[in-house]
Scaffold this motif. Structure first.
Motif, mmCIF file in Angstrom:
data_model
loop_
_atom_site.group_PDB
_atom_site.id
_atom_site.type_symbol
_atom_site.label_atom_id
_atom_site.label_comp_id
_atom_site.label_asym_id
_atom_site.label_seq_id
_atom_site.Cartn_x
_atom_site.Cartn_y
_atom_site.Cartn_z
ATOM 1 N N ALA A 96 0.842 -1.101 0.079
ATOM 2 C CA ALA A 96 0.152 0.014 0.007
ATOM 3 C C ALA A 96 0.721 1.209 -0.053
ATOM 4 O O ALA A 96 0.689 2.237 -0.833
ATOM 5 C CB ALA A 96 -0.871 0.163 1.128
ATOM 6 N N ASP A 97 1.931 1.269 0.963
ATOM 7 C CA ASP A 97 2.632 2.468 1.025
ATOM 8 C C ASP A 97 3.472 2.792 -0.532
ATOM 9 O O ASP A 97 3.729 3.811 -0.918
ATOM 10 C CB ASP A 97 3.611 2.354 2.397
ATOM 11 C CG ASP A 97 3.336 2.931 3.365
ATOM 12 O OD1 ASP A 97 2.129 3.241 3.473
ATOM 13 O OD2 ASP A 97 4.214 3.422 4.008
ATOM 14 N N ASP A 98 4.064 1.524 -0.842
ATOM 15 C CA ASP A 98 4.911 1.676 -2.093
ATOM 16 C C ASP A 98 3.986 2.203 -3.293
ATOM 17 O O ASP A 98 4.732 3.226 -4.061
ATOM 18 C CB ASP A 98 5.577 0.253 -2.455
ATOM 19 C CG ASP A 98 6.530 -0.127 -1.413
ATOM 20 O OD1 ASP A 98 6.884 0.657 -0.470
ATOM 21 O OD2 ASP A 98 7.279 -1.089 -1.624
ATOM 22 N N MET A 99 2.888 1.650 -3.320
ATOM 23 C CA MET A 99 2.020 1.937 -4.400
ATOM 24 C C MET A 99 1.598 3.439 -4.413
ATOM 25 O O MET A 99 1.262 4.151 -5.449
ATOM 26 C CB MET A 99 0.846 0.988 -4.617
ATOM 27 C CG MET A 99 1.077 -0.287 -5.448
ATOM 28 S SD MET A 99 1.740 0.079 -7.170
ATOM 29 C CE MET A 99 0.327 0.489 -7.918
ATOM 30 N N GLU A 100 1.200 3.827 -3.043
ATOM 31 C CA GLU A 100 0.475 5.284 -3.030
ATOM 32 C C GLU A 100 1.685 6.057 -3.464
ATOM 33 O O GLU A 100 1.601 7.221 -4.124
ATOM 34 C CB GLU A 100 0.318 5.308 -1.473
ATOM 35 C CG GLU A 100 -0.638 6.480 -1.163
ATOM 36 C CD GLU A 100 -0.936 6.727 0.135
ATOM 37 O OE1 GLU A 100 -1.140 5.752 0.698
ATOM 38 O OE2 GLU A 100 -1.074 8.031 0.388
ATOM 39 N N LYS A 101 3.303 5.919 -2.985
ATOM 40 C CA LYS A 101 4.246 6.970 -3.344
ATOM 41 C C LYS A 101 4.300 6.853 -4.831
ATOM 42 O O LYS A 101 4.487 7.935 -5.475
ATOM 43 C CB LYS A 101 5.489 6.297 -2.726
ATOM 44 C CG LYS A 101 5.589 6.734 -1.233
ATOM 45 C CD LYS A 101 6.873 6.251 -0.604
ATOM 46 C CE LYS A 101 6.890 6.083 0.762
ATOM 47 N NZ LYS A 101 7.356 4.985 1.623
ATOM 48 N N MET A 102 4.252 5.627 -5.740
ATOM 49 C CA MET A 102 4.267 6.125 -7.142
ATOM 50 C C MET A 102 3.262 6.414 -7.748
ATOM 51 O O MET A 102 3.368 6.733 -9.096
ATOM 52 C CB MET A 102 4.710 4.385 -7.432
ATOM 53 C CG MET A 102 5.933 3.778 -7.136
ATOM 54 S SD MET A 102 6.457 2.054 -7.996
ATOM 55 C CE MET A 102 5.610 1.077 -6.681
ATOM 56 N N THR A 103 1.947 6.159 -7.258
ATOM 57 C CA THR A 103 0.855 6.615 -8.106
ATOM 58 C C THR A 103 0.036 8.016 -7.379
ATOM 59 O O THR A 103 -0.725 8.800 -8.345
ATOM 60 C CB THR A 103 -0.198 5.755 -8.034
ATOM 61 O OG1 THR A 103 -0.752 5.360 -6.664
ATOM 62 C CG2 THR A 103 0.292 4.494 -8.654
ATOM 63 N N GLY A 104 0.570 8.388 -6.031
ATOM 64 C CA GLY A 104 -0.482 9.512 -5.508
ATOM 65 C C GLY A 104 -1.936 8.980 -5.327
ATOM 66 O O GLY A 104 -2.682 10.134 -5.010
ATOM 67 N N LEU A 105 -2.252 7.970 -5.553
ATOM 68 C CA LEU A 105 -3.696 7.485 -5.420
ATOM 69 C C LEU A 105 -3.709 6.609 -4.008
ATOM 70 O O LEU A 105 -3.037 5.976 -3.581
ATOM 71 C CB LEU A 105 -4.092 6.477 -6.485
ATOM 72 C CG LEU A 105 -4.273 7.504 -7.810
ATOM 73 C CD1 LEU A 105 -4.211 6.339 -9.098
ATOM 74 C CD2 LEU A 105 -5.318 8.391 -7.925
ATOM 75 N N ALA A 106 -5.075 6.520 -3.514
ATOM 76 C CA ALA A 106 -5.453 5.595 -2.506
ATOM 77 C C ALA A 106 -5.193 4.346 -2.845
ATOM 78 O O ALA A 106 -5.651 3.954 -3.807
ATOM 79 C CB ALA A 106 -6.650 5.794 -2.051
ATOM 80 N N ILE A 107 -4.489 3.553 -2.001
ATOM 81 C CA ILE A 107 -4.472 2.054 -2.423
ATOM 82 C C ILE A 107 -5.063 0.904 -1.085
ATOM 83 O O ILE A 107 -4.960 1.236 -0.121
ATOM 84 C CB ILE A 107 -2.858 1.820 -2.357
ATOM 85 C CG1 ILE A 107 -2.254 2.820 -3.324
ATOM 86 C CG2 ILE A 107 -2.669 0.313 -2.701
ATOM 87 C CD1 ILE A 107 -2.498 2.679 -4.770
ATOM 88 N N LYS A 108 -5.779 0.117 -1.827
ATOM 89 C CA LYS A 108 -6.007 -1.188 -0.829
ATOM 90 C C LYS A 108 -5.716 -2.351 -1.424
ATOM 91 O O LYS A 108 -5.781 -2.444 -2.621
ATOM 92 C CB LYS A 108 -7.450 -1.304 -0.952
ATOM 93 C CG LYS A 108 -8.170 -0.040 -0.254
ATOM 94 C CD LYS A 108 -8.361 -0.160 1.378
ATOM 95 C CE LYS A 108 -8.948 0.985 2.088
ATOM 96 N NZ LYS A 108 -9.077 1.177 3.483
ATOM 97 N N ALA A 109 -5.164 -3.094 -0.549
ATOM 98 C CA ALA A 109 -4.717 -4.408 -0.873
ATOM 99 C C ALA A 109 -5.366 -5.392 -0.239
ATOM 100 O O ALA A 109 -5.712 -5.553 0.959
ATOM 101 C CB ALA A 109 -3.061 -4.517 -0.526
ATOM 102 N N GLY A 110 -5.187 -6.924 -0.868
ATOM 103 C CA GLY A 110 -5.910 -7.867 -0.112
ATOM 104 C C GLY A 110 -5.458 -9.240 -0.646
ATOM 105 O O GLY A 110 -4.771 -9.034 -1.881
#
Lengths: 310, 310
Positions: A96-110
């Motif tokens: 979640a953290d890594d993807m948020e940094k790369m995209t600036g979008l809210a991330i949910k993972a499951g």
């Protein structure tokens, strides 16, 4: 106002991607390869790139994108951290953290099985309910439990590991998990093949299954053709799975069981064998639950991933 | 600011009442009789009266009371409606609405086994965790599942009906629920007595259990004294219950199992027999969960009822 959401399903070979409206309309889907080399270091950057490219290609306003939901084949906690994912060659990843940094979008993972269950609840066989247990009968037996619209992750990421319910002492080999007698060993596609071969070897009762390859598909084809031996195998399968799901109902008590995966392609007959033993063993208030076939196939993951964000 | 909360546990004979601080300190507890005549029509008015009397007696400001939590022996939905409660002679009762009208206080209602589990999570054997499965080994086997601090009620009020997990085809009688082979039939106090009597009749192996009354207590006393036959019975009990809880973990995946009820008074030895088979059959990530004895005894219900409000 948010209008769009991305649903991503990361598999060992390909990453399935979907762009949805927030109402759940699938506008476009596509795939990119999963690059597992270097401990899968490129996987998340590749996902970020394809999402940002799609936003630009479609001329979307980033403010209108609710976020990105991502399903991965491994245990994921509520903070979006992945403990590890063998098929992606991942160790610990703070997804979640890594993807948020790369995209600036809210991330949910499951976890992918849980996320697929959420997808079937939203737009598939479980639509209309928010308490769904999904069982995926493929090479293994996967499970996902949705309670009041939320995935039951569990403290160790084992919520919904229905395939590893102990159902029998009567198998010769260990399960991949190391235990012996797991549901997966007798109710997956592989498990049905095992039950059929064991039954064929027991005596010389005639069966069309003696004339060709034995698989979950040929077993259920033979059942439909009235083959007595194949019907015995289906009874055994139904007894293990139906009883296990009755026991699941004593814990999670869902409104709907959704049956998916390759085995479910045989259709209603699969549900009929499961329901017979489910109904016999379920607690009285749970006997009348709905059983439905999965409807989204390989798209369940992207639907569920999108739904996680909303 | 809210300072106080009431926890009420309605049983078939007495209503247990507790006045707590919102931090969970039990300030006072008392009982009133349960008047089941006239379909139990007086039960809720009696509860309302005793609570209002306590508020007045203690000179509490009603504004400082967070509300009343009530556990009842029957299925309760999220709106605080009771479908029926045999031991209270109740049919359908809109508990939350009725009580709110009578007291002017916020009301929460839940099934007594689930509420006791919440109590043990809050201030008992499960303290420190918010994901707890409680198993009560009494005349029957009760269960309550707490996931992320919330009771898993289930769609038909059967969430946590662990006692009705199917565990064996090898019993001669039906369970009270109408099925055959439920956990309750072989793991409750009654169930342990059944297993012991069955073992005693099998052959003439010597045992201290042949000299007196057979009960769950005498079985575990004999186990502690090294009686070989009693130890066989305890193994069988442990196999059924430990395996069932391993299967519960594949669904709910809790952090702690709390073992309560009369049988648990035998102490750690009960947990040892359960854990042996739990560990053998649990999914790998769940093998190391904590097992704890219940600590609140008959007060678990009033603690859990109070906690529901907070």
């Amino acid at each position: 106002m948010k209008k769009y959401v991305f649903g991503i399903d990361v598999g060992g070979t390909t990453v399935k991607c979907g762009l949805f409206t927030v109402k759940g309309e699938l506008l476009e889907k596509w795939e990119i390869p999963t690059r597992t080399e270097n401990n899968g270091a490129a996987i998340l950057p590749d996902v970020a790139e394809t999402v940002l490219k799609k936003i630009s290609e479609k001329n979307l306003d980033k403010e209108e994108v609710a976020g990105i939901g991502i399903g991965v084949p491994g245990p994921v906690n509520d903070q979006g951290e992945v403990a590890g994912a063998v098929n992606l060659h991942w160790g610990y990843v703070n997804l979640a953290d890594d993807m948020e940094k790369m995209t600036g979008l809210a991330i949910k993972a499951g976890n992918d099985a849980n996320v697929a269950a959420l997808g079937e609840m939203w737009k598939g066989g479980g639509a209309g309910s928010d308490s769904v247990v999904m069982v995926t009968l493929g090479t293994g037996v996967g499970g996902g439990i949705i309670n009041n619209g939320k995935i039951v992750t569990g403290v160790h990421g084992a919520g919904g590991e229905i395939g590893h319910i102990h159902v029998t002492d009567d198998v010769e080999r260990n399960c991949n998990c190391g235990n012996r007698g797991c549901l997966e060993q007798v109710a997956s596609a592989t498990g049905i093949t095992y039950l059929a071969n064991r039954r064929l070897q027991k005596d010389d009762m005639p069966s069309v299954l003696r004339n060709g390859q034995v698989s979950a598909k040929t077993v259920f084809d033979a059942v439909k053709a009235g083959d007595a031996l194949a019907m015995e195998v289906a009874e055994e399968f139904g007894k293990y799975l139906g009883t296990a799901l009755a026991n699941v109902a004593c814990v999670a008590d869902p409104e709907v069981f959704v049956i998916g995966g390759g085995v479910s392609k045989a259709g209603q007959v699969v549900i009929d064998y499961i329901k017979k033993y489910y109904t016999a063993n379920a607690f009285m208030t749970c006997k009348q639950v709905r059983f439905a076939l999965a409807e989204l196939g390989n798209d369940a993951g992207i639907y569920g991933a999108a739904k996680m964000v909303l």
